[in-house]
Design an enzyme around this catalytic site. Structure first.
Site, mmCIF file in Angstrom:
data_model
loop_
_atom_site.group_PDB
_atom_site.id
_atom_site.type_symbol
_atom_site.label_atom_id
_atom_site.label_comp_id
_atom_site.label_asym_id
_atom_site.label_seq_id
_atom_site.Cartn_x
_atom_site.Cartn_y
_atom_site.Cartn_z
ATOM 1 N N GLN A 4 35.099 49.034 46.378
ATOM 2 C CA GLN A 4 34.695 49.321 45.015
ATOM 3 C C GLN A 4 33.446 50.185 44.953
ATOM 4 O OE1 GLN A 4 32.227 45.683 43.361
ATOM 5 N NE2 GLN A 4 33.987 44.876 44.499
ATOM 6 N N GLU B 209 22.646 47.665 42.361
ATOM 7 C CA GLU B 209 22.584 46.263 42.764
ATOM 8 C C GLU B 209 21.891 46.098 44.114
ATOM 9 O OE1 GLU B 209 26.759 45.368 42.526
ATOM 10 O OE2 GLU B 209 27.044 45.630 44.681
ATOM 11 N N HIS C 58 31.687 50.473 48.609
ATOM 12 C CA HIS C 58 31.285 49.328 49.414
ATOM 13 C C HIS C 58 32.306 48.203 49.295
ATOM 14 C CE1 HIS C 58 29.674 48.469 45.388
ATOM 15 N NE2 HIS C 58 29.735 47.170 45.703
ATOM 16 N N ARG D 285 37.785 49.899 41.366
ATOM 17 C CA ARG D 285 38.344 49.418 42.626
ATOM 18 C C ARG D 285 39.320 50.424 43.215
ATOM 19 N NH1 ARG D 285 38.530 45.240 38.935
ATOM 20 N NH2 ARG D 285 37.032 43.573 39.319
#
EC number: 5.3.1.8
Length: 409
Positions: free
Chosen positions: A96, A133, A268, A287
Site C-alpha cells: 500500500q 506515518e 510499503h 492498495r
C-alpha cells in the site's frame, strides 16, 4: 486530564495474543486483534472517561475545539490532527501507499461526485487528508518500505538466476533510476494472470534454490531476508503480483525503540510485529496487492513515488535521562517515548496539550497538581490544551509511556 480507552479494530492479519497481553486481557482473544485507535477519527474515535461515563473524543473536541486543542484548533480546522495507534501484525499487511494532501482532496471529491458510499469497501478516499506515518517498534518489527536502490535490485534479480527474469533485470540495469523502477513495477503489477502464472512459479523456484545455496557452507547470503520474505508472501497470497513487487522494496527490521517514517507515495507493507504508530488523522489507503481487500492499481500508480528510498529509519534523540523524541517532517504530529524507572521521582512529560499519553508497559501515575490518574498498560490519557504541567512516574515497577502531540515548528 482524563482516561482514554482505545477503539479495538479486528482484521485478519491481527494477533490473538499481542494486544490482549499488552492490555492484561485473557489470551488468546476470540478474534484477531490488529489495532487500538487512540484518536478522534470519525471511523472509530476513542472514548474519554469523564465522571464515570464514556464520551467520544471526537464529540468532546467538536464541542469546544478552543479548549481541547488550544491555538492549533484554527490551524487544523478544529480537529485533532493526529491519530495514535498500537498495531499488532501476525501476518503481512497489504502492499500500500498513502496520498498527498492534494491527491486526497481530489480523490475524496471525485468519489463523492461519483456516488461511492463513504463506508463502501470500494472506497479509496474516506477523508480529505494525507497520511504521513511513523511506527516505533515495541518488539522486533519487520517491514517492506520504499523502493530499493535499483542497482542493488538488479543484483538481487541476477542472483536468483532465473532466465525468465533476465529481461526485467536488464530493463532496470539500462535505466537504474525512478523511471526504470516505474516501468518495471508497472509491468509486473499489471501482468495478465496467464503471464503471472508462468513467471511467478519460476521466480519462486529461484528463491528456493537461492536459499538452499545460502545454507552454511553455501554462497549467496546477501539477499536472504528479501528472498525469504518473497516466499512467505507467496505462501500467504498465492498468484499475487505483489510478491514480485516486494522484490523491489527495502527489507527493514526494527528493534524495540527504533522508528520508521513513511511520507506520501512511499510503497510499503508491514510484515509482522507490534508497534506504536502515529499518523495524520486519516484512513486513506491505496492498495496494490497482498490483500483480500479492494485493490486499485491505477489509483495506486497515480500516487506512488518511485524515487529510491534510503532506509527511512528514525533514531530517537535522547533529550533527557528518560525522554526520547522521534523527529519527522510531519506538522500534524510529534512523538516521544518516556522510560520510567521503578521508584524514580516523577518527571515532567507534558507542558501543554493536546496530548495523548499511552502506556505500553507497566503502570503509570500522571499528576497535575493534586489530581492523579493511573494509566494501565494498553490504555491512555487525554490531556487537553487546558491542562498543563503533567508529571509521570512508574508504580509497581518500571513503565513505558508514549506521548503524542501536535508537530513542532
Amino acid at each position: 486530564m482524563h482516561g482514554l480507552v482505545g477503539a479495538l479494530r479486528s482484521y485478519a492479519w491481527g494477533s490473538r495474543t499481542a494486544l490482549a497481553q499488552l492490555c492484561g486481557r485473557p489470551v488468546p482473544s476470540a478474534h484477531p486483534e490488529a489495532e487500538l485507535w487512540f484518536g478522534a477519527h470519525p471511523a472509530d474515535p476513542a472514548r474519554v472517561q469523564i465522571d464515570g461515563r464514556d464520551e467520544s473524543l471526537l464529540e468532546l473536541v467538536d464541542s469546544d475545539p478552543e479548549r481541547e486543542l488550544g491555538p492549533v484548533a484554527g490551524e487544523f480546522g478544529g480537529r485533532l490532527p493526529f491519530l495514535l495507534k498500537i498495531l499488532a501484525a501476525e501476518e503481512p499487511l497489504s502492499l500500500q501507499a498513502h496520498p498527498s494532501i492534494e491527491q486526497a482532496r481530489a480523490g475524496f471529491a471525485r468519489e463523492n461526485h461519483t456516488g461511492v458510499a463513504i463506508d463502501s469497501p470500494m472506497r479509496n478516499y474516506r477523508d480529505e487528508n494525507h497520511k504521513p506515518e511513523l511506527v516505533v517498534a515495541l518488539d522486533r518489527f519487520e517491514a517492506l518500505a520504499g523502493f530499493r536502490d535499483p542497482r542493488r535490485t538488479v543484483q538481487l534479480l541476477r542472483a536468483l538466476d532465473v532466465p525468465e527474469l533476465s529481461q526485467y533485470a536488464e530493463l532496470l540495469a539500462a535505466q537504474p533510476d525512478s523511471a526504470g523502477l516505474r516501468t518495471l513495477f508497472t509491468t509486473w503489477i499489471a501482468l495478465p494472470q496467464a503471464s503471472l502464472s508462468t513467471l511467478l512459479p519460476k521466480v519462486l523456484d529461484g528463491c528456493v534454490r537461492y536459499l538452499s545455496e545460502a545454507r552454511p557452507g553455501g554462497t549467496g547470503k546477501e539477499f536472504v531476508p528479501e528472498i525469504r520474505t518473497a516466499l512467505e508472501l507467496a505462501e500467504a497470497y498465492p498468484g499475487d503480483a505483489g510478491v514480485l513487487a516486494a522484490l523491489l522494496l527495502n527489507r527493514i527490521t526494527l528493534e524495540p525503540g527504533e522508528g520508521l517514517f513513511l511520507d506520501a507515495g512511499n510503497l510499503h507493507a508491514y510484515l509482522r510485529g507490534v508497534g506504536v504508530e502515529i499518523m495524520a488523522n486519516s484512513d486513506n489507503v491505496l492498495r496494490g496487492g497482498l490483500t483480500p481487500k479492494h485493490v486499485d492499481v491505477p489509483e495506486l500508480l497515480r500516487v506512488l513515488d518511485f524515487e529510491p528510498l534510503d532506509f527511512p529509519t528514525v533514531t530517537p534523540e535522547q533529550v533527557s535521562d528518560t525522554v526520547f523524541r522521534y523527529h519527522t517532517p510531519a506538522p500534524e504530529f510529534a512523538l516521544s517515548r518516556v522510560e520510567l524507572a521503578a521508584d524514580a521521582a516523577p518527571v515532567p512529560v507534558v507542558k501543554a496539550g493536546p496530548v495523548i499519553a499511552l502506556a505500553t508497559a507497566g503502570r503509570v501515575k500522571l499528576t497535575q497538581g493534586p489530581q492523579e490518574l493511573i494509566v494501565e498498560s494498553g490504555h491512555a490519557a487525554w490531556i487537553s490544551a487546558a491542562d498543563d504541567s503533567i508529571h509521570a512516574e512508574a508504580i509497581d515497577g518500571p513503565a513505558q509511556l508514549f506521548c503524542a502531540a501536535v508537530g513542532e515548528d
